[in-house]
Design an enzyme around this catalytic site. Structure first.
Site, PDB file in Angstrom:
ATOM      1  N   SER A  52       1.082  -0.987  -0.170  1.00  0.00           N
ATOM      2  CA  SER A  52      -0.030   0.429   0.436  1.00  0.00           C
ATOM      3  C   SER A  52       0.914   1.076   0.112  1.00  0.00           C
ATOM      4  O   SER A  52       2.407   1.491   0.655  1.00  0.00           O
ATOM      5  CB  SER A  52      -0.940   0.062   1.349  1.00  0.00           C
TER       6      SER A  52
HETATM    7  N1  SAM Z   1      -0.679  -4.330   4.070  1.00  0.00           N
HETATM    8  C1  SAM Z   1       0.094  -5.045   3.214  1.00  0.00           C
HETATM    9  C2  SAM Z   1       1.322  -4.623   2.602  1.00  0.00           C
HETATM   10  O1  SAM Z   1       2.232  -3.263   3.554  1.00  0.00           O
HETATM   11  O2  SAM Z   1       1.934  -5.052   1.984  1.00  0.00           O
HETATM   12  C3  SAM Z   1      -0.448  -4.093   1.766  1.00  0.00           C
HETATM   13  C4  SAM Z   1      -2.203  -5.716   1.141  1.00  0.00           C
HETATM   14  S1  SAM Z   1      -2.519  -5.681  -0.049  1.00  0.00           S
HETATM   15  C5  SAM Z   1      -3.025  -4.281  -0.382  1.00  0.00           C
HETATM   16  C6  SAM Z   1      -4.104  -6.823   0.790  1.00  0.00           C
HETATM   17  C7  SAM Z   1      -3.387  -8.451   0.489  1.00  0.00           C
HETATM   18  O3  SAM Z   1      -4.795  -8.899   1.270  1.00  0.00           O
HETATM   19  C8  SAM Z   1      -3.378  -9.256  -0.546  1.00  0.00           C
HETATM   20  O4  SAM Z   1      -1.645  -9.949  -0.165  1.00  0.00           O
HETATM   21  C9  SAM Z   1      -4.011 -10.146  -1.077  1.00  0.00           C
HETATM   22  O5  SAM Z   1      -3.744 -11.683  -1.253  1.00  0.00           O
HETATM   23  C10 SAM Z   1      -4.171 -10.400   1.132  1.00  0.00           C
HETATM   24  N2  SAM Z   1      -6.058 -11.159   0.536  1.00  0.00           N
HETATM   25  C11 SAM Z   1      -6.641 -10.521  -0.031  1.00  0.00           C
HETATM   26  N3  SAM Z   1      -7.737 -11.390   0.890  1.00  0.00           N
HETATM   27  C12 SAM Z   1      -7.538 -12.281   1.499  1.00  0.00           C
HETATM   28  C13 SAM Z   1      -7.793 -12.838   2.516  1.00  0.00           C
HETATM   29  N4  SAM Z   1      -9.795 -13.724   2.781  1.00  0.00           N
HETATM   30  N5  SAM Z   1      -7.434 -13.554   3.863  1.00  0.00           N
HETATM   31  C14 SAM Z   1      -6.071 -13.197   4.244  1.00  0.00           C
HETATM   32  N6  SAM Z   1      -5.749 -12.373   2.807  1.00  0.00           N
HETATM   33  C15 SAM Z   1      -5.736 -11.858   1.546  1.00  0.00           C
END
Ligand code: SAM
Length: 202
Positions: A52
């Site tokens: 992000s």
């Molecule tokens: N906070 C992270 C960082 O600083 O890099 C960014 C996260 S990214 C915007 C969103 C993440 O949520 C992705 O890695 C995606 O694979 C994960 N995600 C999506 N749905 C999910 C779920 N149901 N359970 C766990 N992770 C999930």
């Protein structure tokens, strides 16, 4: 980055600023993006996912009103950068990622940085992590159609959840405070996250 993107836009929580000053963001981005690690936008981290925008990480952390005694549940480990910011401030962080390769990569970087208070899980974060509930704080870093009910259940009374809620393309960043078993919701600003998958996702 901290001065021009975060403090200049109004983030005031000293603990958040200190965490940002101490966590090297370039360790969390792919080698081909390293020259952009401190820029004002999200970056690709593979598997169609993103790290992000720094400001978004700072605002979400500030909205959590995080203290050193807190136990935090994070949904969406991604690169692990937000995890590091949380773990710098809080006592324990429980982080769930659905893509095993991202979870493993994040674990390696965070272990190298010396964090001992982070617990990793691969799976559907919309179900929470009931074994360690209740949590003082919950943060969801992917776009949700609504707040997943298991996360409300697993939040402590008086606890805070921060989550982007909306459709697949645009959301509002919301903060919920748990009171008498349900959430009192405040809406902040529009945002655009990758979709949350899983039972209570898209
Ligand atoms: N906070 C992270 C960082 O600083 O890099 C960014 C996260 S990214 C915007 C969103 C993440 O949520 C992705 O890695 C995606 O694979 C994960 N995600 C999506 N749905 C999910 C779920 N149901 N359970 C766990 N992770 C999930």
């Amino acid at each position: 980055m901290v001065e021009t993107q975060i403090v200049a836009r109004g983030v005031r929580d000293r603990k958040v600023i200190e965490a940002f000053l101490n966590i090297p963001r370039h360790l969390f981005v792919p080698p081909e993006c390293i020259d952009q690690a401190y820029r004002d936008y999200p970056l690709p981290i593979g598997h169609g996912q993103t790290i992000s925008q720094p400001y978004m990480v700072a605002v979400m952390t500030e909205l959590l009103e995080l203290y050193e005694h807190h136990r935090v549940l994070e949904i969406g480990t991604g690169s692990g950068y937000q995890t590091a910011i949380l773990a710098w401030i809080a006592k324990e962080v429980y982080t769930i990622e659905k893509i095993p390769e991202l979870s493993e990569k994040a674990r390696k970087v965070l272990e190298k940085l010396g964090f001992k208070n982070i617990h990793f899980k691969v799976g559907d974060g919309t179900l929470g992590w009931p074994e360690f509930a209740p949590y003082d704080r919950i943060i969801v870093t992917a776009a949700a159609p609504d707040v997943p009910p298991p996360l409300i259940e697993q939040l402590k009374e008086g606890g805070i959840i921060v989550i982007p809620v909306g459709d697949r393309h645009s959301q509002i960043l919301v903060r919920g405070v748990k009171s008498n078993g349900s959430l009192k919701i405040e809406e902040f600003f529009p945002c655009a996250f990758v979709p949350l998958k899983g039972k209570y996702g898209f």
